[in-house]
Motif scaffolding. Sequence first.
Motif, mmCIF file in Angstrom:
data_model
loop_
_atom_site.group_PDB
_atom_site.id
_atom_site.type_symbol
_atom_site.label_atom_id
_atom_site.label_comp_id
_atom_site.label_asym_id
_atom_site.label_seq_id
_atom_site.Cartn_x
_atom_site.Cartn_y
_atom_site.Cartn_z
ATOM 1 N N ALA A 100 139.854 -10.533 101.517
ATOM 2 C CA ALA A 100 140.879 -11.306 100.813
ATOM 3 C C ALA A 100 141.988 -10.389 100.335
ATOM 4 O O ALA A 100 142.959 -10.837 99.742
ATOM 5 C CB ALA A 100 140.257 -12.027 99.623
ATOM 6 N N ASN A 101 141.807 -9.095 100.569
ATOM 7 C CA ASN A 101 142.785 -8.119 100.094
ATOM 8 C C ASN A 101 143.725 -7.756 101.238
ATOM 9 O O ASN A 101 143.386 -6.960 102.107
ATOM 10 C CB ASN A 101 142.029 -6.887 99.586
ATOM 11 C CG ASN A 101 142.951 -5.735 99.246
ATOM 12 O OD1 ASN A 101 143.984 -5.546 99.879
ATOM 13 N ND2 ASN A 101 142.594 -4.953 98.269
ATOM 14 N N LYS A 102 144.928 -8.373 101.239
ATOM 15 C CA LYS A 102 145.810 -8.133 102.384
ATOM 16 C C LYS A 102 146.447 -6.755 102.341
ATOM 17 O O LYS A 102 146.759 -6.181 103.365
ATOM 18 C CB LYS A 102 146.847 -9.246 102.511
ATOM 19 C CG LYS A 102 147.909 -9.266 101.456
ATOM 20 C CD LYS A 102 148.762 -10.513 101.576
ATOM 21 C CE LYS A 102 147.990 -11.742 101.192
ATOM 22 N NZ LYS A 102 148.718 -12.970 101.173
ATOM 23 N N GLU A 103 146.617 -6.198 101.115
ATOM 24 C CA GLU A 103 147.237 -4.877 101.012
ATOM 25 C C GLU A 103 146.422 -3.826 101.772
ATOM 26 O O GLU A 103 146.988 -2.899 102.344
ATOM 27 C CB GLU A 103 147.393 -4.450 99.544
ATOM 28 C CG GLU A 103 148.399 -5.293 98.771
ATOM 29 C CD GLU A 103 147.741 -6.458 98.048
ATOM 30 O OE1 GLU A 103 146.577 -6.770 98.362
ATOM 31 O OE2 GLU A 103 148.395 -7.055 97.184
ATOM 32 N N LEU A 153 136.183 -10.673 108.503
ATOM 33 C CA LEU A 153 136.500 -12.099 108.482
ATOM 34 C C LEU A 153 137.555 -12.378 107.426
ATOM 35 O O LEU A 153 137.318 -12.163 106.231
ATOM 36 C CB LEU A 153 135.215 -12.892 108.212
ATOM 37 C CG LEU A 153 134.231 -12.664 109.357
ATOM 38 C CD1 LEU A 153 132.806 -12.736 108.894
ATOM 39 C CD2 LEU A 153 134.506 -13.638 110.487
ATOM 40 N N PRO A 154 138.734 -12.820 107.857
ATOM 41 C CA PRO A 154 139.814 -12.999 106.893
ATOM 42 C C PRO A 154 139.596 -14.198 105.968
ATOM 43 O O PRO A 154 139.195 -15.266 106.409
ATOM 44 C CB PRO A 154 141.052 -13.215 107.772
ATOM 45 C CG PRO A 154 140.539 -13.638 109.090
ATOM 46 C CD PRO A 154 139.152 -13.115 109.236
ATOM 47 N N ILE A 155 139.883 -13.982 104.690
ATOM 48 C CA ILE A 155 139.792 -15.061 103.703
ATOM 49 C C ILE A 155 141.186 -15.582 103.355
ATOM 50 O O ILE A 155 141.342 -16.704 102.907
ATOM 51 C CB ILE A 155 139.022 -14.564 102.443
ATOM 52 C CG1 ILE A 155 137.535 -14.396 102.802
ATOM 53 C CG2 ILE A 155 139.176 -15.510 101.260
ATOM 54 C CD1 ILE A 155 136.674 -13.829 101.684
ATOM 55 N N ASP A 156 142.203 -14.773 103.582
ATOM 56 C CA ASP A 156 143.582 -15.240 103.408
ATOM 57 C C ASP A 156 143.696 -16.535 104.226
ATOM 58 O O ASP A 156 143.295 -16.565 105.399
ATOM 59 C CB ASP A 156 144.527 -14.151 103.961
ATOM 60 C CG ASP A 156 145.921 -14.254 103.364
ATOM 61 O OD1 ASP A 156 146.205 -15.238 102.666
ATOM 62 O OD2 ASP A 156 146.726 -13.337 103.607
ATOM 63 N N SER A 157 144.212 -17.609 103.626
ATOM 64 C CA SER A 157 144.115 -18.933 104.271
ATOM 65 C C SER A 157 144.743 -18.967 105.670
ATOM 66 O O SER A 157 144.192 -19.570 106.589
ATOM 67 C CB SER A 157 144.719 -20.009 103.380
ATOM 68 O OG SER A 157 146.091 -19.771 103.188
ATOM 69 N N TYR A 189 133.806 -20.225 105.054
ATOM 70 C CA TYR A 189 133.882 -19.935 106.494
ATOM 71 C C TYR A 189 133.505 -18.474 106.757
ATOM 72 O O TYR A 189 132.707 -18.166 107.643
ATOM 73 C CB TYR A 189 135.297 -20.224 107.013
ATOM 74 C CG TYR A 189 135.514 -19.824 108.453
ATOM 75 C CD1 TYR A 189 135.220 -20.700 109.494
ATOM 76 C CD2 TYR A 189 136.013 -18.558 108.778
ATOM 77 C CE1 TYR A 189 135.414 -20.326 110.822
ATOM 78 C CE2 TYR A 189 136.212 -18.178 110.098
ATOM 79 C CZ TYR A 189 135.917 -19.065 111.117
ATOM 80 O OH TYR A 189 136.106 -18.697 112.425
ATOM 81 N N ALA A 190 134.110 -17.573 105.964
ATOM 82 C CA ALA A 190 133.860 -16.136 106.165
ATOM 83 C C ALA A 190 132.397 -15.789 105.877
ATOM 84 O O ALA A 190 131.765 -15.053 106.635
ATOM 85 C CB ALA A 190 134.791 -15.310 105.270
ATOM 86 N N LEU A 191 131.865 -16.342 104.792
ATOM 87 C CA LEU A 191 130.480 -16.029 104.424
ATOM 88 C C LEU A 191 129.493 -16.536 105.472
ATOM 89 O O LEU A 191 128.501 -15.887 105.773
ATOM 90 C CB LEU A 191 130.120 -16.657 103.068
ATOM 91 C CG LEU A 191 130.820 -16.134 101.812
ATOM 92 C CD1 LEU A 191 130.288 -16.864 100.582
ATOM 93 C CD2 LEU A 191 130.610 -14.641 101.646
ATOM 94 N N ALA A 192 129.778 -17.721 106.014
ATOM 95 C CA ALA A 192 128.799 -18.373 106.881
ATOM 96 C C ALA A 192 128.978 -18.071 108.359
ATOM 97 O O ALA A 192 128.098 -18.329 109.158
ATOM 98 C CB ALA A 192 128.865 -19.885 106.673
#
Length: 384
Positions: free
Chosen positions: A124-127, A148-152, A273-276
């Motif tokens: 979730a950290n895009k930086e 796995l990206p969490i950024d939407s 989604y990322a976790l699963a």
Amino acid sequence: MKNLAILGSTGSIGQSTLSIVEQFPDRYSVAALAAGHNIDEAFAQAVRWHPRLVSMATEELAGELSARLRKAGVTGIEVAYGTEGTVACATLPEADFVVSAIVGVAGLEATHAAILSGKPIGLANKECMVAAGEILTAAARERNVPILPIDSEHNAVHQCLRVGAHSEVKTIWLTASGGPFRKLPLDQFASITPEQALKHPTWVMGRRITIDSATMLNKGLEIIEACRLFDVTPCQVRVTVHPQSTVHSLVEYVDGSILAQISVTDMRLPILYALAYPERPASTLTFDMAALSHLEFEQPDFERFPCLRLAFEAAEKGGAHCIALNAADEVAVEAFLERRIPFTGIPRTIEKVLASTTEAHPATIAGVLAADREARQTARALLA
Ligand code: MG
């Protein structure tokens, strides 16, 4: 059962991740929590989840947390602090999935350490990806570690990419809400106040990311993030302004088909989604089809939002230029929030810092952090 290490547990992504753990107790448990300065929340989380390890930002806060836990009769939780503590959380042998949600480059070393120890990452950290994407993705590929990206937007792209081959991808279309100033006349941009810029139309987020949405630098960082995560060139990434934020992003294939991901505007969905992954567990997150009756897509205005152009240029050069884009923006946003520079001073500062950045590709995290410090100094000197 997946045992999670959550880096940035007291932030909004961290809290949403814990709400997913709450909903799926048979799937997820908590091994480690890296919190920051929010001692009350860290204490509450430690008591509720009883992880093996909790890390705080400073030694003093770690001492305070230990004392509070002792007083509450909670035992068996180790407390660490600082970068070392975060790295310890990220590499804890019991953890088998790491959620990287610390804002800024602070989470970089820990994310890198997690990849090196072979742990799948929910990012979730895009930086991290902007500053060190070249290093992180190479390390992940070498060890076959999924990121796995969490950024939407990137989560949407990840979902759409499951349908076709990499060689069949023509364009990744990142959607952007356009922020609060999409329709503001250009000549009024210089007088935008922090209060106006902090009001985001669709997402409730932290201060820096909200300002970054208003300047569209956030989308710029996401362009670079997309290039690194999905191994595409900047020419293959485009931005479409979609004020409803209903379509989270799209992938256009070479045959002319475009796939879009649509869902409720709720970060718990990309987190789940990322976790699963690669599974899709049933959730209570539902989408109201009536919301599809009115969707708009328009071209971004590069004159109103020069940060987009600067990001494309940095993405093209890579390495130190991406690091400088992110670092200069963080310094400039701070100055804007403190009313030391106008809104239009943000892209101006970034442009100047980029112009004085020499082309380089740091090969180590230490090299990335050094380039980051240098760009911040340049930005601060410019604004002094
Ligand atoms: Mg986003």
